[in-house]
Design a protein around this motif. Structure first.
Motif, mmCIF file in Angstrom:
data_model
loop_
_atom_site.group_PDB
_atom_site.id
_atom_site.type_symbol
_atom_site.label_atom_id
_atom_site.label_comp_id
_atom_site.label_asym_id
_atom_site.label_seq_id
_atom_site.Cartn_x
_atom_site.Cartn_y
_atom_site.Cartn_z
ATOM 1 N N ASN A 22 45.804 30.251 22.760
ATOM 2 C CA ASN A 22 44.681 31.097 22.766
ATOM 3 C C ASN A 22 44.959 32.368 21.700
ATOM 4 O O ASN A 22 44.784 33.648 22.226
ATOM 5 C CB ASN A 22 44.540 31.713 24.122
ATOM 6 C CG ASN A 22 44.258 30.517 25.224
ATOM 7 O OD1 ASN A 22 43.273 30.068 25.143
ATOM 8 N ND2 ASN A 22 45.369 30.203 25.878
ATOM 9 N N VAL A 25 42.515 35.594 21.767
ATOM 10 C CA VAL A 25 42.148 36.787 22.772
ATOM 11 C C VAL A 25 43.084 37.742 22.671
ATOM 12 O O VAL A 25 44.219 37.767 22.055
ATOM 13 C CB VAL A 25 42.988 35.996 24.142
ATOM 14 C CG1 VAL A 25 42.946 36.983 25.350
ATOM 15 C CG2 VAL A 25 42.170 34.654 24.392
ATOM 16 N N GLU A 26 42.305 38.955 22.565
ATOM 17 C CA GLU A 26 42.713 40.326 22.523
ATOM 18 C C GLU A 26 43.351 40.834 23.967
ATOM 19 O O GLU A 26 42.636 40.695 24.963
ATOM 20 C CB GLU A 26 41.644 41.253 21.901
ATOM 21 C CG GLU A 26 41.297 41.051 20.513
ATOM 22 C CD GLU A 26 40.181 41.758 20.067
ATOM 23 O OE1 GLU A 26 40.076 42.824 20.530
ATOM 24 O OE2 GLU A 26 39.755 41.466 18.809
ATOM 25 N N ASN A 36 47.203 40.829 19.895
ATOM 26 C CA ASN A 36 46.651 39.474 20.221
ATOM 27 C C ASN A 36 47.415 38.586 20.799
ATOM 28 O O ASN A 36 48.699 38.856 21.109
ATOM 29 C CB ASN A 36 46.299 38.752 18.989
ATOM 30 C CG ASN A 36 45.042 39.191 18.182
ATOM 31 O OD1 ASN A 36 44.164 39.900 18.631
ATOM 32 N ND2 ASN A 36 44.945 39.070 16.774
ATOM 33 N N ALA A 37 46.891 37.431 21.709
ATOM 34 C CA ALA A 37 47.703 36.911 22.647
ATOM 35 C C ALA A 37 48.949 36.220 21.963
ATOM 36 O O ALA A 37 50.148 36.278 22.859
ATOM 37 C CB ALA A 37 46.960 35.563 23.107
#
Length: 114
Positions: A22, A25-26, A36-37
């Motif tokens: 992912n 995703v932030e 970020n993830a």
């Protein structure tokens, strides 16, 4: 490493794999550090080091997560592109798939009954 419980390593392994899967995703840590993830396990590792915890299990979890991610998601793509015969290293045996109920009719399962 004289370890009796691998819960921390498992947590870091799952965080690593989830972050890699992912990547857009932030996230934020404590409400003011945004990232970020894929950086989640590294942020968690840094936090563990800052509060004085041992990071040995965290690093083991990250290494195992990286190995799993590579063998499950990266290697099969490279093997397919290059035409290698073994394309999926992490494929469970047909007997285990049969026991767990994910056996498909086209799979090869050799059960001998005497």
């Amino acid at each position: 490493t004289n370890v009796h419980f691998l819960g921390s390593a498992l947590t870091f392994m799952m965080a690593y794999v989830w972050g890699r899967r992912n990547e857009h995703v932030e996230m934020s840590f404590l409400g003011f550090i945004h990232f970020n993830a894929p950086y989640l396990p590294w942020v968690m590792l840094t936090f563990s080091a800052v509060i004085g915890s041992s990071v040995t299990m965290d690093i083991i979890g990250i290494c195992v997560g990286h190995a799993y991610y590579f063998l499950e998601y990266v290697y099969p793509r490279v093997a397919e592109i290059r035409g290698w015969q073994v394309q999926k290293i992490m494929e469970p045996p047909a007997l285990l798939r049969w026991i767990c109920g994910t056996y498909q009719a086209g799979d090869q399962l050799h059960l001998h009954q005497d």
